[in-house]
Design a protein around this motif. Structure first.
Motif, PDB file in Angstrom:
ATOM      1  N   UNK A  95       6.125   9.142 -15.414  1.00 52.84           N
ATOM      2  CA  UNK A  95       6.311   7.730 -15.733  1.00 52.84           C
ATOM      3  C   UNK A  95       7.670   7.602 -16.420  1.00 52.84           C
ATOM      4  N   UNK A  96       8.258   6.444 -16.278  1.00 55.15           N
ATOM      5  CA  UNK A  96       9.647   6.262 -16.733  1.00 55.15           C
ATOM      6  C   UNK A  96       9.811   4.877 -17.355  1.00 55.15           C
ATOM      7  N   UNK A  97      10.426   4.785 -18.522  1.00 61.91           N
ATOM      8  CA  UNK A  97      10.684   3.458 -19.098  1.00 61.91           C
ATOM      9  C   UNK A  97      11.745   2.706 -18.296  1.00 61.91           C
ATOM     10  N   UNK A  98      11.681   1.391 -18.358  1.00 67.64           N
ATOM     11  CA  UNK A  98      12.691   0.614 -17.630  1.00 67.64           C
ATOM     12  C   UNK A  98      13.881   0.301 -18.538  1.00 67.64           C
ATOM     13  N   UNK A  99      14.970  -0.059 -17.888  1.00 62.78           N
ATOM     14  CA  UNK A  99      16.175  -0.457 -18.618  1.00 62.78           C
ATOM     15  C   UNK A  99      16.201  -1.959 -18.723  1.00 62.78           C
ATOM     16  N   UNK A 100      16.612  -2.414 -19.905  1.00 62.55           N
ATOM     17  CA  UNK A 100      16.703  -3.842 -20.172  1.00 62.55           C
ATOM     18  C   UNK A 100      18.188  -4.151 -20.319  1.00 62.55           C
ATOM     19  N   UNK A 151       0.837  -1.205   0.000  1.00 62.09           N
ATOM     20  CA  UNK A 151       0.000   0.000   0.000  1.00 62.09           C
ATOM     21  C   UNK A 151       0.871   1.255   0.000  1.00 62.09           C
ATOM     22  N   UNK A 152       0.488   2.231  -0.797  1.00 65.16           N
ATOM     23  CA  UNK A 152       1.233   3.494  -0.849  1.00 65.16           C
ATOM     24  C   UNK A 152       0.878   4.309   0.392  1.00 65.16           C
ATOM     25  N   UNK A 153       1.852   4.442   1.312  1.00 63.11           N
ATOM     26  CA  UNK A 153       1.596   5.199   2.541  1.00 63.11           C
ATOM     27  C   UNK A 153       1.875   6.685   2.358  1.00 63.11           C
ATOM     28  N   UNK A 154       2.881   6.994   1.533  1.00 67.47           N
ATOM     29  CA  UNK A 154       3.271   8.396   1.325  1.00 67.47           C
ATOM     30  C   UNK A 154       2.522   8.931   0.102  1.00 67.47           C
ATOM     31  N   UNK A 155       1.381   9.569   0.351  1.00 59.31           N
ATOM     32  CA  UNK A 155       0.508   9.967  -0.757  1.00 59.31           C
ATOM     33  C   UNK A 155       0.675  11.424  -1.146  1.00 59.31           C
ATOM     34  N   UNK A 156       1.658  12.098  -0.612  1.00 60.56           N
ATOM     35  CA  UNK A 156       1.956  13.458  -1.043  1.00 60.56           C
ATOM     36  C   UNK A 156       3.471  13.622  -1.121  1.00 60.56           C
ATOM     37  N   UNK A 157       3.902  14.634  -1.839  1.00 64.62           N
ATOM     38  CA  UNK A 157       5.328  14.879  -1.956  1.00 64.62           C
ATOM     39  C   UNK A 157       5.610  15.811  -3.107  1.00 64.62           C
ATOM     40  N   UNK A 158       6.881  15.995  -3.392  1.00 65.13           N
ATOM     41  CA  UNK A 158       7.276  16.886  -4.480  1.00 65.13           C
ATOM     42  C   UNK A 158       7.012  16.232  -5.826  1.00 65.13           C
ATOM     43  N   UNK A 159       7.286  14.937  -5.919  1.00 65.20           N
ATOM     44  CA  UNK A 159       7.084  14.237  -7.193  1.00 65.20           C
ATOM     45  C   UNK A 159       6.792  12.773  -6.913  1.00 65.20           C
ATOM     46  N   UNK A 160       6.098  12.159  -7.869  1.00 69.20           N
ATOM     47  CA  UNK A 160       5.952  10.700  -7.846  1.00 69.20           C
ATOM     48  C   UNK A 160       6.399  10.183  -9.198  1.00 69.20           C
ATOM     49  N   UNK A 161       6.998   9.016  -9.154  1.00 66.88           N
ATOM     50  CA  UNK A 161       7.554   8.426 -10.374  1.00 66.88           C
ATOM     51  C   UNK A 161       7.158   6.956 -10.413  1.00 66.88           C
ATOM     52  N   UNK A 162       6.640   6.528 -11.547  1.00 72.35           N
ATOM     53  CA  UNK A 162       6.286   5.131 -11.748  1.00 72.35           C
ATOM     54  C   UNK A 162       7.165   4.577 -12.857  1.00 72.35           C
ATOM     55  N   UNK A 163       7.847   3.475 -12.600  1.00 73.86           N
ATOM     56  CA  UNK A 163       8.718   2.879 -13.615  1.00 73.86           C
ATOM     57  C   UNK A 163       7.980   1.722 -14.276  1.00 73.86           C
ATOM     58  N   UNK A 164       7.861   1.816 -15.588  1.00 70.52           N
ATOM     59  CA  UNK A 164       7.132   0.817 -16.360  1.00 70.52           C
ATOM     60  C   UNK A 164       7.618  -0.597 -16.036  1.00 70.52           C
ATOM     61  N   UNK A 165       6.671  -1.461 -15.703  1.00 68.22           N
ATOM     62  CA  UNK A 165       6.893  -2.894 -15.467  1.00 68.22           C
ATOM     63  C   UNK A 165       7.753  -3.197 -14.229  1.00 68.22           C
ATOM     64  N   UNK A 166       8.241  -2.177 -13.511  1.00 67.19           N
ATOM     65  CA  UNK A 166       8.997  -2.466 -12.282  1.00 67.19           C
ATOM     66  C   UNK A 166       8.033  -3.058 -11.257  1.00 67.19           C
ATOM     67  N   UNK A 193      10.594  -0.453 -26.336  1.00 71.89           N
ATOM     68  CA  UNK A 193       9.150  -0.722 -26.275  1.00 71.89           C
ATOM     69  C   UNK A 193       8.553  -0.131 -25.007  1.00 71.89           C
ATOM     70  N   UNK A 194       9.331  -0.156 -23.917  1.00 70.17           N
ATOM     71  CA  UNK A 194       8.866   0.451 -22.674  1.00 70.17           C
ATOM     72  C   UNK A 194       8.713   1.959 -22.856  1.00 70.17           C
ATOM     73  N   UNK A 195       9.657   2.589 -23.567  1.00 70.71           N
ATOM     74  CA  UNK A 195       9.545   4.028 -23.841  1.00 70.71           C
ATOM     75  C   UNK A 195       8.285   4.310 -24.667  1.00 70.71           C
ATOM     76  N   UNK A 196       8.024   3.481 -25.670  1.00 71.85           N
ATOM     77  CA  UNK A 196       6.809   3.693 -26.493  1.00 71.85           C
ATOM     78  C   UNK A 196       5.548   3.548 -25.635  1.00 71.85           C
TER      79      UNK A 196
END
Ligand code: SF4
Length: 202
Positions: A162-167, A123-138, A174-177
């Motif tokens: 949102x951010x593509x992942x590194x392979x 569960x996301x406990x920290x629901x506020x902040x300066x930024x949030x970042x989600x990494x694709x498929x992480x 494809x993650x960037x697309x």
């Protein structure tokens, strides 16, 4: 108060991701992480224990001469322990402080910049902040599923990425697309990339 530091855990570099991309800063990597992402590639093992005085001295040593700058605390999961003494000691030196967290725990202020990178599976406990970042498929990250659980109007972040992942050794095209297609439908979110890897920075 002493903190466990990861190997090579205090260094100077450029921030490569999200809103402070390109900022020069001292990084402080704390050891240990309670999140346990299956695809984690961060070495957060404990290398040594340092007290506040030792941490300040080592941060000062990596900062360019006469430079008042940022100190970016990362991990591991920094919020697994009480950060207040550390944040207070860094602020007393006149430095700006940033904390990078998975959002599994609440981060107690004061901190100048709070960067939440949600990795899924808790569960996301920290629901506020300066930024949030989600990494694709992480950790099986699905942007739509995240928004269904945590709609924008129920969280409070100044910037959303949102951010593509590194392979292996490159960003997955494809993650960037996938990120770009998703961003086209979500105009209040932006693209972040791991530019420090493009720059061959730590
Ligand atoms: S939160 Fe970060 S350091 Fe911890 S397991 Fe996940 S990717 Fe690794």
């Amino acid at each position: 108060m002493r903190y466990a530091i990861a190997p090579h855990g205090i260094f100077w570099s450029l921030q490569g991701e999200a809103h402070l991309r390109g900022f020069q800063m001292a990084f402080l990597r704390l050891a240990g992480c309670s999140v346990g992402c299956p695809t984690c590639d961060t070495d957060y093992t404990k290398d040594r224990m340092l007290d506040l005085e030792q941490i300040i001295a080592e941060v000062r040593a990596v900062m360019p001469v006469n430079r008042d700058g940022w100190v970016w605390i990362t991990g591991g999961e920094p919020a697994d322990r009480d950060l207040r003494p550390l944040l207070g000691a860094l602020k007393a030196e006149g430095w700006s402080t940033a904390v990078a967290t998975s959002g599994k725990h609440r981060v107690v202020p004061p901190v100048d910049w709070l960067s939440v990178s949600y990795h899924g599976g808790y569960p996301l406990a920290q629901k506020y902040g300066s930024e949030i970042k989600l990494v694709d498929e992480l950790g099986g990250m699905d942007f739509d599923a995240f928004l269904a659980e945590y709609p924008d109007d129920q969280t409070d972040f100044m910037y959303r990425y949102v951010q593509p992942h590194w392979d292996g050794k490159r960003e997955d095209p494809e993650s960037l697309r996938r990120c770009l297609r998703w961003l086209a439908k979500h105009p209040n979110w932006s693209l972040s990339r791991q530019d420090h890897k493009h720059w061959s920075m730590p």
